[in-house]
Design a protein around this motif. Structure first.
Motif, PDB file in Angstrom:
ATOM      1  N   ARG A 303       0.828  -1.212   0.000  1.00 29.88           N
ATOM      2  CA  ARG A 303       0.000   0.000   0.000  1.00 29.88           C
ATOM      3  C   ARG A 303       0.863   1.264   0.000  1.00 29.88           C
ATOM      4  O   ARG A 303       0.663   2.172  -0.803  1.00 29.88           O
ATOM      5  CB  ARG A 303      -0.925  -0.022   1.231  1.00 29.88           C
ATOM      6  CG  ARG A 303      -1.922   1.118   1.265  1.00 29.88           C
ATOM      7  CD  ARG A 303      -2.809   1.062   2.499  1.00 29.88           C
ATOM      8  NE  ARG A 303      -2.082   1.318   3.729  1.00 29.88           N
ATOM      9  CZ  ARG A 303      -1.890   0.443   4.706  1.00 29.88           C
ATOM     10  NH1 ARG A 303      -2.393  -0.772   4.593  1.00 29.88           N
ATOM     11  NH2 ARG A 303      -1.215   0.760   5.802  1.00 29.88           N
ATOM     12  N   LYS A 322      -2.385   8.650  -1.065  1.00 31.94           N
ATOM     13  CA  LYS A 322      -3.448   7.873  -0.414  1.00 31.94           C
ATOM     14  C   LYS A 322      -4.716   7.912  -1.273  1.00 31.94           C
ATOM     15  O   LYS A 322      -5.374   6.890  -1.485  1.00 31.94           O
ATOM     16  CB  LYS A 322      -3.722   8.435   0.979  1.00 31.94           C
ATOM     17  CG  LYS A 322      -4.753   7.667   1.777  1.00 31.94           C
ATOM     18  CD  LYS A 322      -4.744   8.144   3.235  1.00 31.94           C
ATOM     19  CE  LYS A 322      -5.774   7.418   4.095  1.00 31.94           C
ATOM     20  NZ  LYS A 322      -7.138   7.826   3.809  1.00 31.94           N
ATOM     21  N   ALA A 323      -5.037   9.113  -1.758  1.00 33.83           N
ATOM     22  CA  ALA A 323      -6.241   9.253  -2.599  1.00 33.83           C
ATOM     23  C   ALA A 323      -6.087   8.437  -3.880  1.00 33.83           C
ATOM     24  O   ALA A 323      -7.037   7.771  -4.331  1.00 33.83           O
ATOM     25  CB  ALA A 323      -6.473  10.724  -2.926  1.00 33.83           C
ATOM     26  N   GLU A 326      -6.509   4.772  -3.168  1.00 37.28           N
ATOM     27  CA  GLU A 326      -7.934   4.432  -3.024  1.00 37.28           C
ATOM     28  C   GLU A 326      -8.622   4.419  -4.391  1.00 37.28           C
ATOM     29  O   GLU A 326      -9.510   3.605  -4.640  1.00 37.28           O
ATOM     30  CB  GLU A 326      -8.608   5.401  -2.052  1.00 37.28           C
ATOM     31  CG  GLU A 326      -8.149   5.130  -0.621  1.00 37.28           C
ATOM     32  CD  GLU A 326      -8.693   6.120   0.398  1.00 37.28           C
ATOM     33  OE1 GLU A 326      -9.312   7.115  -0.017  1.00 37.28           O
ATOM     34  OE2 GLU A 326      -8.468   5.881   1.600  1.00 37.28           O
ATOM     35  N   MET A 329      -7.742   1.097  -5.956  1.00 33.26           N
ATOM     36  CA  MET A 329      -8.569   0.031  -5.381  1.00 33.26           C
ATOM     37  C   MET A 329     -10.011   0.126  -5.894  1.00 33.26           C
ATOM     38  O   MET A 329     -10.678  -0.885  -6.113  1.00 33.26           O
ATOM     39  CB  MET A 329      -8.541   0.106  -3.848  1.00 33.26           C
ATOM     40  CG  MET A 329      -7.219  -0.313  -3.228  1.00 33.26           C
ATOM     41  SD  MET A 329      -6.749  -2.020  -3.636  1.00 33.26           S
ATOM     42  CE  MET A 329      -8.064  -2.950  -2.836  1.00 33.26           C
ATOM     43  N   GLY A 330     -10.475   1.363  -6.074  1.00 34.61           N
ATOM     44  CA  GLY A 330     -11.817   1.548  -6.627  1.00 34.61           C
ATOM     45  C   GLY A 330     -11.910   0.995  -8.044  1.00 34.61           C
ATOM     46  O   GLY A 330     -12.870   0.313  -8.393  1.00 34.61           O
ATOM     47  N   ASP A 354     -14.932  -3.384   4.270  1.00 35.32           N
ATOM     48  CA  ASP A 354     -13.545  -2.924   4.119  1.00 35.32           C
ATOM     49  C   ASP A 354     -13.117  -2.845   2.655  1.00 35.32           C
ATOM     50  O   ASP A 354     -12.136  -2.175   2.331  1.00 35.32           O
ATOM     51  CB  ASP A 354     -12.587  -3.865   4.871  1.00 35.32           C
ATOM     52  CG  ASP A 354     -12.573  -3.560   6.362  1.00 35.32           C
ATOM     53  OD1 ASP A 354     -13.170  -2.539   6.762  1.00 35.32           O
ATOM     54  OD2 ASP A 354     -11.975  -4.349   7.122  1.00 35.32           O
ATOM     55  N   ARG A 357     -15.974   0.028   0.591  1.00 36.20           N
ATOM     56  CA  ARG A 357     -15.749   1.471   0.774  1.00 36.20           C
ATOM     57  C   ARG A 357     -14.927   2.066  -0.377  1.00 36.20           C
ATOM     58  O   ARG A 357     -15.046   3.246  -0.706  1.00 36.20           O
ATOM     59  CB  ARG A 357     -15.077   1.753   2.097  1.00 36.20           C
ATOM     60  CG  ARG A 357     -13.618   1.320   2.195  1.00 36.20           C
ATOM     61  CD  ARG A 357     -13.063   1.516   3.604  1.00 36.20           C
ATOM     62  NE  ARG A 357     -11.674   1.098   3.722  1.00 36.20           N
ATOM     63  CZ  ARG A 357     -10.651   1.920   3.492  1.00 36.20           C
ATOM     64  NH1 ARG A 357     -10.871   3.154   3.124  1.00 36.20           N
ATOM     65  NH2 ARG A 357      -9.415   1.484   3.612  1.00 36.20           N
ATOM     66  N   TYR A 358     -14.123   1.215  -1.015  1.00 35.95           N
ATOM     67  CA  TYR A 358     -13.311   1.737  -2.123  1.00 35.95           C
ATOM     68  C   TYR A 358     -14.152   2.012  -3.379  1.00 35.95           C
ATOM     69  O   TYR A 358     -13.717   2.725  -4.266  1.00 35.95           O
ATOM     70  CB  TYR A 358     -12.221   0.726  -2.496  1.00 35.95           C
ATOM     71  CG  TYR A 358     -11.114   0.593  -1.473  1.00 35.95           C
ATOM     72  CD1 TYR A 358     -10.258   1.654  -1.195  1.00 35.95           C
ATOM     73  CD2 TYR A 358     -10.915  -0.609  -0.815  1.00 35.95           C
ATOM     74  CE1 TYR A 358      -9.235   1.518  -0.268  1.00 35.95           C
ATOM     75  CE2 TYR A 358      -9.894  -0.766   0.123  1.00 35.95           C
ATOM     76  CZ  TYR A 358      -9.060   0.296   0.390  1.00 35.95           C
ATOM     77  OH  TYR A 358      -8.041   0.163   1.299  1.00 35.95           O
ATOM     78  N   ALA A 361     -14.462   5.473  -4.207  1.00 33.43           N
ATOM     79  CA  ALA A 361     -13.224   6.252  -4.455  1.00 33.43           C
ATOM     80  C   ALA A 361     -13.108   6.620  -5.914  1.00 33.43           C
ATOM     81  O   ALA A 361     -13.519   5.897  -6.787  1.00 33.43           O
ATOM     82  CB  ALA A 361     -12.018   5.450  -4.008  1.00 33.43           C
TER      83      ALA A 361
END
Lengths: 361, 147
Positions: A303, A322-323, A326, A329-330, A354, A357-358, A361
């Protein structure tokens, strides 16, 4: 020491060399003329003489269940001798088949590339220390993933019936693709003043290696869950590449991975449509795999290295990185959701929070 | 000079792509697909067979479901990508087909047939498709006044 062979009537034996005691039978050519379909003459088409084009007449008969327990090529005449069975565990067509396997095999052969010479290694230049470390850590993890895939497929090959040879041949190209990816990422890690990083905990990798429940289930975790994430990283890698070598490395690896994913999606869809009860089993396997993935994502190495690479610097990693992670992952999970829908094992309502939530993003 | 978008422009790029071996090398290679390029109201179908782009024709939007997939952008976005390719000889990292597909919320590659196998061809042949558009760097291009 001499070898005695049972004497045969005169005219049906001949002597070998100087030894009076060694006799071998005169050739009988009994095997000649034994063929289910002699006179087959497949012509090369626009695409050449492809594997798929050989499926004519008797040779096109792909059974729903492969009875033979030896390595008899599909379409050949079974041997008369008693051959001890060499057990296959995957004998139902629904356990491995994808209609596109022969085409994918041809595609893999034709679109191969060579990391040694096809990547411009002279384009690799010194990077910021943290960025280099992140790239090397990413390469380390990608090497691990490719190796696990290669080992898993190799261990499954002897379980997959030879009657479905198109699939076995395609999977052989996947192991070679994996070897190529290991090669490319190892070279990148060792070509710019860095080196290999830390080993991933490999929780999902372990599940893949230890998955012996069925090939279809292995395909779901290895190609669909893990492989799709790897492909998504490759896609983004094209964007954060620092030089021509990295760009080509990621883009060509992405293309290879697309073939693997196509086989996976087509096989899983085939399995769900032809094997009653396969859908719920796959849903359960995917649920377990998602749990493993969540646990694996808690390991910061992948990550954080991606955050640095996506942001372009250590400083920007906690915010923009970080954005962007995400977002990656989205992209992965939206595609995962689309593919599972297409296969017929929708995860829309089953994704754990968990991961779900992505999707925003 | 060929104007983008037009059948003539695609034929000009097709000629360059077919004639230069560098576009068919490692990671490229045989490619068999019929895909679309949508530039607002203008729709084109390109046929790739083996190492060649064998055809480029104008079609109607109603025919899109017959294609494997299509690439959809505004005239302005196509122009940005093609000018970038012209300036660099190939697409810069933020202007590759792959990156554009990732960066745009609505994506770049679509399939009117809603067939996953067909959609996946965009990624399976990505290198070849990129080479095709990179070949446009060798075609003197003008742009219509749509934007």
């Amino acid at each position: 020491m001499t070898v005695k062979i049972k004497p045969r009537p005169e005219g049906r034996t001949r002597r070998m060399g100087e030894s009076e005691d060694v006799e071998i039978p005169e050739p009988q050519y009994a095997w000649m003329g034994k063929s289910h379909q002699w006179g087959t003459r497949v012509k090369a088409g626009d695409k050449g003489l492809t594997l798929g084009s050989l499926n004519v007449g008797h040779y096109a008969e792909v059974p729903e269940f492969w009875e033979d327990q030896t390595r008899m090529p599909r379409g050949s005449v079974a041997g008369s001798a008693v051959v001890p069975p060499i057990g296959y565990s995957v004998r139902h067509k629904s356990g491995l088949w994808a209609d596109c396997a022969g085409d994918l095999y041809e595609e893999a052969i034709q679109r191969r590339w060579v990391p040694t010479t096809d990547l411009d290694w002279s384009s690799v230049e010194p990077l910021d220390d943290a960025v280099e470390r992140a790239m090397c850590q990413l390469c380390t993890e990608l090497i691990q993933c490719a190796n696990v895939e290669m080992e898993s497929i190799a261990s499954w090959q002897e379980e997959l019936s030879y009657g479905f040879h198109e699939v076995k041949q395609f999977l052989a190209t996947v192991t070679f693709d994996d070897a190529r990816h290991m090669d490319a990422f190892r070279k990148r890690a060792l070509a710019n003043g860095g080196g290999l990083g830390v080993e991933s905990k490999g929780i999902l990798n372990r599940m893949i290696l230890e998955s012996r429940g069925g090939w279809t289930e292995t395909v779901a975790v290895m190609f669909l869950q893990r492989g799709l994430l790897t492909q998504t990283i490759y896609k983004h890698g094209v964007g954060f590449a620092h030089n021509a070598a990295e760009r080509e490395m990621f883009s060509r690896s992405m293309q290879d991975k697309a073939r693997h994913l196509t086989y996976a999606v087509e096989h899983l869809k085939y399995a769900v449509n032809h094997n009653e009860g396969q859908g719920p089993i796959l849903n359960q396997v995917l649920t377990i795999g998602e749990g493993m993935l969540i646990a694996e994502l808690k390991d910061p190495a992948l990550r954080e290295s991606l955050m640095i690479l996506l942001a372009g610097s250590l400083e920007a990693a906690p915010s923009a990185g970080k954005a962007a992670f995400e977002g990656l992952m989205g992209d992965y999970l939206r595609q995962y959701a689309a593919l599972t829908d297409w296969i017929g094992v929708s995860r829309d309502d089953g994704l754990p929070p968990d991961l779900a939530r992505y999707l925003e993003a | 000079m060929a104007e983008f978008p037009s059948v003539d422009w695609f034929h000009a790029v097709r000629s360059v792509f077919n004639e230069h071996d560098e576009y068919h090398g490692a990671g490229g290679g045989a490619c068999d697909t019929r895909f679309g390029v949508v530039v607002e109201d203008d729709v084109y179908a390109l046929t790739m067979a083996g190492l060649r782009c064998v055809d480029a024709v104008s079609i109607s939007a109603d025919e899109l479901p017959q294609l494997d997939f299509y690439l959809l952008m505004s005239h302005g976005d196509w122009r940005v990508m093609l000018e970038n390719i012209r300036d660099n000889g190939r697409a810069a990292l933020d202007q590759t087909l792959n990156t554009i597909d990732l960066d745009r919320e609505e994506g770049l590659a679509h399939s009117a047939a809603e067939d996953q196998y067909k959609q996946d061809l965009f990624f399976r042949y990505n290198q070849t498709l990129q080479h095709f558009f990179d070949a446009s760097s060798r075609v003197e291009t003008s742009f219509s006044d749509s934007d």
